[in-house]
Design an enzyme around this catalytic site. Structure first.
Site, short mmCIF file in Angstrom:
data_model
loop_
_atom_site.label_atom_id
_atom_site.label_comp_id
_atom_site.label_asym_id
_atom_site.label_seq_id
_atom_site.Cartn_x
_atom_site.Cartn_y
_atom_site.Cartn_z
N TYR A 43 41.02 31.81 21.67
CA TYR A 43 42.17 31.72 22.57
C TYR A 43 43.08 30.55 22.22
CZ TYR A 43 39.47 34.76 25.77
OH TYR A 43 38.75 35.77 26.36
N HIS A 103 31.20 36.16 20.77
CA HIS A 103 32.40 36.83 21.26
C HIS A 103 32.45 38.31 20.88
CE1 HIS A 103 36.93 36.01 22.29
NE2 HIS A 103 36.46 37.08 22.89
#
Length: 277
Positions: A43, A103
């Site tokens: 991110y 992730h």
């Protein structure tokens, strides 16, 4: 640490621009009552999330902080995974996170080579819990057979247009938490007639109804993204919205199916023997 320690409603922090906003957004979310903040290596906002936590009046011990690494293209080799984990902590400015996720089960991911680095981080106290994200039931079983640390959570997209019944059942069977990201389908639930009908019945908003529907499932939490104080307060109010059996049955009857995050590297696109929904 028990499954119940994870706050059932948290703040999702993904955005593809203006990453600096998460410094103020996290501070605001903590001020209005959130105690669960979710971010990720990819991110590119961990430093701002960490700054928001430090600038908040809420003590770090009262905040559940989650992050993720091993995206499909970050890091680029298995040998870099321990450094990638340390990098998350460095950018956040913390000694540990409450939950560290793999992730994606793609790119460099291999259960036999990547997961030991997560076990090492768990044993070293760099994370208090280990989680997985965007896995299928088969991949979850494979990972659980290798992990020494208990699986604490699995994070994937879930909302009324993608109910993820198989993944929720897996979490309930194995007693870990399923964490729903994109729980509002990036706004697509707002105009679903069934959700609007339930919202009108309860004098609530469609986002609140969607979140309350998610939270009506055992072992499930949600991390809606919000950037305004008003929306954060509205989202938190979903915790107090009790849907009855008729409401839940109506939402369950929605026959439209839509996946908002449909990356080509997602395992649902390359495992023919596993179906989601």
């Amino acid at each position: 640490m028990s499954r119940e320690d994870l706050p059932r409603l948290g703040l999702g922090t993904y955005s593809d621009d203006n990453r600096e906003q998460w410094r103020d957004n996290v501070r605001t979310a903590l001020d209005v009552g959130f105690r669960h903040v979710d971010t990720a290596h990819v991110y590119e906002n961990e430093q701002y999330v960490g700054a928001g936590i430090r600038e908040s009046d809420v003590a770090r011990d009262d905040i559940w902080l989650s992050t993720k690494t091993v995206h499909h293209d970050v890091p680029s080799s298995v040998e870099q995974v321990p450094a990638a984990i340390d990098g998350c902590l460095d950018r956040l400015g913390v000694d540990f996170v409450d939950l560290l996720y793999v992730h994606w089960p793609s790119g460099i991911y291999d259960h036999e080579t990547v997961l030991p680095a997560y076990d090492d981080a768990y044993e070293a106290g760099k994370t208090r819990n280990v989680g997985l994200s965007n896995f299928t039931p088969d991949l979850l079983d494979e990972a659980m057979a290798v992990l020494d640390a208990p699986l604490y959570a699995h994070q994937a997209e879930m909302h009324p247009l993608l109910p993820q019944r198989e993944l929720v059942a897996h979490a309930q069977q194995h007693d870990y938490t399923f964490v729903a990201y994109s729980p509002l389908a990036q706004g697509e639930v707002f105009d679903v007639p069934e959700i609007r009908d339930v919202a009108e019945k309860h004098d609530a908003t469609p986002p609140q109804v969607s979140l309350a529907w998610i939270l009506s499932h055992d072992n499930v939490a949600a991390i809606p993204k919000a950037s305004s104080r008003e929306h954060m307060v509205q989202n938190l109010a979903a915790l107090d919205l009790d849907l009855d059996e008729e409401d839940i049955a109506l939402i369950d009857s929605i026959d439209r199916q839509h996946r908002v995050i449909d990356a080509g590297h997602g395992p649902w696109n390359w495992e023919d023997d596993v179906t989601q929904g």
